[in-house]
Scaffold this active site. Structure first.
Site, PDB file in Angstrom:
ATOM      1  N   GLU A 320       0.832  -1.205   0.000  1.00  0.00           N
ATOM      2  CA  GLU A 320       0.000   0.000   0.000  1.00  0.00           C
ATOM      3  C   GLU A 320       0.862   1.249   0.000  1.00  0.00           C
ATOM      4  O   GLU A 320       0.474   2.287  -0.547  1.00  0.00           O
ATOM      5  CB  GLU A 320      -0.930  -0.010   1.217  1.00  0.00           C
ATOM      6  CG  GLU A 320      -2.050   1.026   1.135  1.00  0.00           C
ATOM      7  CD  GLU A 320      -3.102   0.814   2.210  1.00  0.00           C
ATOM      8  OE1 GLU A 320      -4.130   0.176   1.914  1.00  0.00           O
ATOM      9  OE2 GLU A 320      -2.890   1.275   3.352  1.00  0.00           O
ATOM     10  N   HIS A 349       7.577 -27.447   2.052  1.00  0.00           N
ATOM     11  CA  HIS A 349       6.696 -28.497   1.541  1.00  0.00           C
ATOM     12  C   HIS A 349       5.533 -27.885   0.756  1.00  0.00           C
ATOM     13  O   HIS A 349       4.527 -28.547   0.527  1.00  0.00           O
ATOM     14  CB  HIS A 349       6.179 -29.345   2.701  1.00  0.00           C
ATOM     15  CG  HIS A 349       7.278 -29.994   3.478  1.00  0.00           C
ATOM     16  ND1 HIS A 349       7.819 -31.209   3.137  1.00  0.00           N
ATOM     17  CD2 HIS A 349       7.974 -29.562   4.564  1.00  0.00           C
ATOM     18  CE1 HIS A 349       8.782 -31.522   3.988  1.00  0.00           C
ATOM     19  NE2 HIS A 349       8.896 -30.540   4.867  1.00  0.00           N
ATOM     20  N   LYS A 453     -13.031   2.133  -3.186  1.00  0.00           N
ATOM     21  CA  LYS A 453     -14.160   2.445  -2.305  1.00  0.00           C
ATOM     22  C   LYS A 453     -15.256   3.198  -3.069  1.00  0.00           C
ATOM     23  O   LYS A 453     -16.448   2.939  -2.893  1.00  0.00           O
ATOM     24  CB  LYS A 453     -13.679   3.288  -1.122  1.00  0.00           C
ATOM     25  CG  LYS A 453     -12.829   2.532  -0.105  1.00  0.00           C
ATOM     26  CD  LYS A 453     -12.386   3.462   1.012  1.00  0.00           C
ATOM     27  CE  LYS A 453     -11.526   2.747   2.034  1.00  0.00           C
ATOM     28  NZ  LYS A 453     -11.064   3.666   3.099  1.00  0.00           N
TER      29      LYS A 453
END
Length: 526
Positions: A320, A349, A453
């Site tokens: 950000e 793994h 937004k």
């Protein structure tokens, strides 16, 4: 290089903080001395930029704000008395409030004491507190913590179900700087409704962390308490403000030790010499690996279970801050560093196979913890403990990557405790600041988040119109007609996704037609 040459390079580039016991090793980044020399002017400017920032310069020019998260652990450095009070007074208020909660001077109306904390927030209001809780909360804390960090109804239900009858003894912290963050508002309203459904008054259980005068501050006027957020502290750098310190203290975590560790690291990262400044060294490694353009991802590999969430915390802090389309001069640059990770040795793994032999589009950051556990370890093999295995895995993976031309950084810490976690937070905050200066971007705003937004708000406005049109219509409508009547004839795809969601949740909408062929669908009330 052979092993002895690598050993010498390790010693040449090793940074060690004696007070904190933290090592930083960038020897497995394959830069040379001429590369470092070429960057010296950029670092000279970065040191100057940081000095100006801490003195109160407008380091966030796009929003016209100072950037003061470094003052949170050194109030004496704040540029004026008002800023100093904005730090010291909330700290004192947090200490007093937490003491009273723990000794039951402050308690819920229908229970003997507060047993749980429910933190409602998103982004920086959640990722930092979650990381700290995972890293530092004891096995039997004075208050167990839970998080609602999304607008997912099923996720909210899961937390409320886990709390069950303990909801009456749960202290709710609602964190939102502006008070207008939709996800946080939604979580608060859902939880408030859950209290009311049980016949409980929400206000005596609720605490707000927000800016004075915000929508949240006004809404929380009759709540148990309100704690202020500073205008000059961004969400992703707010862990050492009330945002992170209040929930940590309620869990019994030593927040003064966190602040002290951060302050010690801040002192170390103010040194205006590249080789003796750990944040500058880390920024150098980032710049080298990605050619100053973020060309390689950052893989975070902490070899300690309690640091599992460190990569998620850094993901926001780094991405950000540095993910910007334009630089400070207005040039289009598309900067940023992608961050991901899990934990070692689990990663060996999972995706280390690709790191070792796949696309070389990353650099690794190993985080090593010297202390295996509190107390003695049993020997699993003669002279070998489980901690020895973990140490062997980190060294082996580091070497295996290097031998196949994969670069890495290693940070070694003595143990995971509040002081060291505070120092790690400060180290990465300063590294982000330095790197932002090196690539000339504003690391302290987030216009892309705001754009998302706004688009989400437009979708919800469109949904309101769609529901109105469907309710008033006689018969069914195709998607194109529905979009036209809702006032946005080009938004057919958005209309389709809205009505599909409404229909799936029994929200008064029926879809008829071939679901595999959206154009065939007819929408009606029902």
């Amino acid at each position: 290089m052979d092993k002895l040459q690598l050993w010498q390079r390790y010693q040449n580039w090793l940074y060690y903080h004696e007070g904190l016991g933290i090592y930083l090793d960038i020897s497995r980044m394959r830069f040379d001395d001429p590369f470092v020399d070429r960057l010296k002017p950029k670092f000279d400017k970065a040191f100057q930029d940081m000095e100006a920032l801490e003195a109160g310069a407008i380091a966030n020019p796009d929003e016209g704000r100072m950037v003061g998260h470094y003052w949170l652990r050194a109030p004496e450095l704040a540029p004026n008395d008002e800023a100093r009070k904005e730090i010291t007074e909330p700290l004192a208020a947090i200490a007093d409030f937490v003491t009273k909660v723990h000794n039951t001077t402050i308690k819920p109306p229908t229970a003997e004491k507060f047993t749980d904390v429910l933190s409602i927030g998103i982004g920086g209001s959640a990722l930092g507190p979650q990381f700290v809780a995972e890293a530092l909360s004891s096995d039997f804390p004075p208050m167990a913590i839970h998080f609602i960090d999304n607008s997912d109804p099923a996720g909210i239900d899961r937390i409320l179900t886990r709390l069950g009858d303990r909801l009456k003894s749960t202290l709710v912290i609602v964190t939102s700087k502006s008070g207008g963050t939709p996800e946080t508002r939604n979580g608060m309203l859902e939880v408030k409704a859950a209290y009311e459904a049980k016949g409980l008054d929400f206000a005596p259980h609720a605490v707000a962390v927000t800016m004075p005068g915000s929508k949240m501050d006004q809404f929380a006027e009759n709540w148990l308490a309100r704690f202020p957020m500073q205008d000059w502290v961004g969400g992703r750098t707010s862990e050492l403000s009330a945002v992170g310190l209040l929930p940590a203290a309620l869990q019994g975590i030593d927040i003064q030790a966190m602040l002290a560790g951060a302050k010690e690291m801040d002192v170390a990262t103010r040194v205006k010499d590249l080789k003796t400044n750990p944040a500058a060294l880390l920024a150098l490694a980032w710049y080298y690996s990605g050619n100053g353009k973020g060309e390689k991802d950052m893989v975070i590999l902490p070899y300690k279970d309690s640091l599992l969430l460190f990569s998620r915390y850094l993901q926001q802090l780094v991405m950000e801050s540095l993910g910007k389309e334009t630089d400070l001069d207005g040039n289009t640059v598309y900067q940023g560093i992608a961050v991901y990770g899990n934990k070692g040795s689990t990663d060996q793994h999972a995706y280390v196979q690709q790191l070792r032999e796949g696309v070389p589009n990353f650099f690794a950051t190993f985080i090593e913890v010297l202390e295996d556990r509190q107390g003695e370890s049993i020997e699993l093999d003669p002279g070998i403990t489980s901690g020895d295995y973990l140490s062997g895995f980190i060294q082996g993976t580091r070497q295996a990557l290097y031998e196949n031309n994969r670069d890495s950084v290693t940070i070694t810490i003595p143990q995971v405790n509040p002081r060291i976690v505070g120092a790690l937070i400060a180290l990465y905050e300063r590294t982000v600041s330095f790197y932002g200066s090196l690539v000339n971007v504003n690391a302290y705003h987030q216009p892309g988040v705001e754009a998302g937004k706004k688009m989400a708000a437009s979708i919800l406005s469109l949904q309101t119109e769609i529901q109105k049109v469907i309710k008033e219509s006689v018969g069914s409508l195709d998607l194109v007609t529905l979009a036209e009547k809702a006032g946005d004839p080009e938004a057919v795809e958005a209309v389709y996704k809205i009505v599909r969601h409404l229909a799936a949740n029994g929200r008064g909408v029926t879809l008829d037609g071939d679901l595999a062929n959206p154009s065939s669908l007819k929408v009606s009330a029902g």
